[in-house]
Design a protein around this motif. Structure first.
Motif, PDB file in Angstrom:
ATOM      1  N   VAL A  20      11.534  -6.455   0.216  1.00 12.24           N
ATOM      2  CA  VAL A  20      11.359  -5.426  -0.025  1.00 12.24           C
ATOM      3  C   VAL A  20      11.546  -4.244  -1.127  1.00 12.24           C
ATOM      4  N   ARG A  21      12.516  -5.134  -1.905  1.00 15.17           N
ATOM      5  CA  ARG A  21      12.797  -4.405  -3.434  1.00 15.17           C
ATOM      6  C   ARG A  21      11.642  -5.286  -5.227  1.00 15.17           C
ATOM      7  N   GLN A  22      10.949  -6.093  -4.364  1.00 15.43           N
ATOM      8  CA  GLN A  22       8.898  -6.291  -4.493  1.00 15.43           C
ATOM      9  C   GLN A  22       8.999  -4.859  -4.508  1.00 15.43           C
ATOM     10  N   ALA A  23       8.297  -4.827  -3.071  1.00 20.58           N
ATOM     11  CA  ALA A  23       7.991  -3.496  -2.679  1.00 20.58           C
ATOM     12  C   ALA A  23       8.199  -2.860  -3.556  1.00 20.58           C
ATOM     13  N   ILE A  24       9.263  -2.536  -3.810  1.00 16.93           N
ATOM     14  CA  ILE A  24      10.154  -1.075  -4.772  1.00 16.93           C
ATOM     15  C   ILE A  24       9.767  -1.160  -6.245  1.00 16.93           C
ATOM     16  N   ARG A  25       9.610  -2.535  -6.546  1.00 19.85           N
ATOM     17  CA  ARG A  25       9.170  -2.262  -8.073  1.00 19.85           C
ATOM     18  C   ARG A  25       7.537  -2.216  -8.033  1.00 19.85           C
ATOM     19  N   VAL A  26       6.573  -2.652  -6.935  1.00 19.45           N
ATOM     20  CA  VAL A  26       5.568  -2.475  -7.226  1.00 19.45           C
ATOM     21  C   VAL A  26       4.882  -0.348  -7.210  1.00 19.45           C
ATOM     22  N   LEU A  27       5.701  -0.027  -5.597  1.00 17.75           N
ATOM     23  CA  LEU A  27       5.155   1.693  -7.014  1.00 17.75           C
ATOM     24  C   LEU A  27       6.300   2.008  -6.733  1.00 17.75           C
ATOM     25  N   ASP A  28       7.567   1.514  -8.495  1.00 16.58           N
ATOM     26  CA  ASP A  28       7.768   2.557  -9.725  1.00 16.58           C
ATOM     27  C   ASP A  28       6.512   2.162 -10.029  1.00 16.58           C
ATOM     28  N   GLU A  29       6.119   0.575 -10.791  1.00 13.65           N
ATOM     29  CA  GLU A  29       4.746   0.020 -12.133  1.00 13.65           C
ATOM     30  C   GLU A  29       4.088   0.530 -11.625  1.00 13.65           C
ATOM     31  N   HIS A  30       3.503   1.231 -10.108  1.00  9.02           N
ATOM     32  CA  HIS A  30       2.002   1.591 -10.352  1.00  9.02           C
ATOM     33  C   HIS A  30       2.089   3.802  -9.960  1.00  9.02           C
ATOM     34  N   ASP A  31       2.931   4.652  -9.682  1.00  6.43           N
ATOM     35  CA  ASP A  31       3.540   5.392  -9.526  1.00  6.43           C
ATOM     36  C   ASP A  31       2.696   5.663  -7.696  1.00  6.43           C
ATOM     37  N   ILE A  32       3.249   5.062  -7.194  1.00  9.32           N
ATOM     38  CA  ILE A  32       2.122   5.566  -5.817  1.00  9.32           C
ATOM     39  C   ILE A  32       3.500   5.913  -4.853  1.00  9.32           C
ATOM     40  N   THR A  33       2.745   5.901  -3.924  1.00 13.83           N
ATOM     41  CA  THR A  33       3.647   6.474  -2.727  1.00 13.83           C
ATOM     42  C   THR A  33       3.850   5.591  -1.344  1.00 13.83           C
ATOM     43  N   ALA A  34       2.753   4.626  -1.419  1.00 11.77           N
ATOM     44  CA  ALA A  34       2.545   3.981  -0.063  1.00 11.77           C
ATOM     45  C   ALA A  34       1.526   2.979  -0.400  1.00 11.77           C
ATOM     46  N   LEU A  35       2.199   1.058  -0.004  1.00 11.91           N
ATOM     47  CA  LEU A  35       1.654   0.366  -0.152  1.00 11.91           C
ATOM     48  C   LEU A  35       0.532  -0.298   1.775  1.00 11.91           C
ATOM     49  N   PRO A  36      -0.670  -0.326   1.628  1.00 11.47           N
ATOM     50  CA  PRO A  36      -1.536  -0.909   2.442  1.00 11.47           C
ATOM     51  C   PRO A  36      -0.687  -2.346   2.480  1.00 11.47           C
TER      52      PRO A  36
END
Length: 205
Positions: A20-36
């Protein structure tokens, strides 16, 4: 306007095995709100949003409470597979943006992955739709004029005006030329409706 003209591509994805923390960092780094969420084969297995990832990630601060908090708490989910939405609404690149926007509003879905066969080729979120509608009328008009000049029938002269994303085409042309001009105008990002005026001309789009 088609989905492929509004979607964000390439799309940022995440595997179900990620934390979950890895996914949170990806959202933050790319300034997006959802990940497929995709498996190693590239198959879409879910989607994970900000709300999914934030749920249960913060411990209560004891300073905010008059009485001490219990020390035991339910362990928070650690993997994306534990928090993702598995029943994913998807759309094809050739689908109509207007229809997708209606679906997103009626279902309150914020992001929709775009799939071509088994491949995730993009994603459409509310930000993408807002960006399309935010295009200025002058830019839309220039793009409509260019598209008709490049791909329309030769010798067809059109007076093009745009107001709030609504395109008006005025000119003398036969039914075939009117139809082609209307289709070309509708492909331009930011166009919400096309009206065609001329001898015996009806309204398009």
């Amino acid at each position: 306007m088609l989905v492929r003209e509004a979607m964000t591509s390439p799309v940022v994805t995440i595997p179900p095995s990620a934390t979950v923390r890895q996914a949170i960092r990806v959202l933050d780094e790319h300034d997006i709100t959802a990940l497929p969420v995709v498996e190693g084969t590239g198959r879409l297995v879910g989607i994970v949003s900000e709300m999914d990832l934030l749920r249960g990630e913060f411990d209560a601060d004891p300073r905010a409470f008059a009485r001490p908090l219990p020390s035991s708490r339910t362990p928070t989910p650690r993997r994306v597979a534990d928090v993702m939405t598995r029943d994913v609404r998807t759309v094809r690149p050739g689908a109509d943006v207007a229809e997708l926007a209606e679906t997103m509003m009626s279902t309150r879905v914020k992001s929709v992955p775009v799939v071509d066969g088994h491949d995730v080729v993009g994603i459409v979120g509310r930000r993408d739709l807002i960006a399309v509608l935010a295009r200025g009328d002058a830019r839309i008009r220039d793009d409509v004029v260019t598209a008709i000049a490049e791909y329309g029938p030769p010798g067809s002269g059109w007076d093009v005006s745009v107001d709030g994303g609504v395109v008006e085409l005025r000119g003398r042309a036969d039914a075939s030329a009117r139809r082609i001009a209307g289709i070309l105008a509708q492909t331009i990002p930011g166009v919400t409706r096309v009206s065609i005026h001329g001898p015996d001309a009806g309204r398009g789009g």
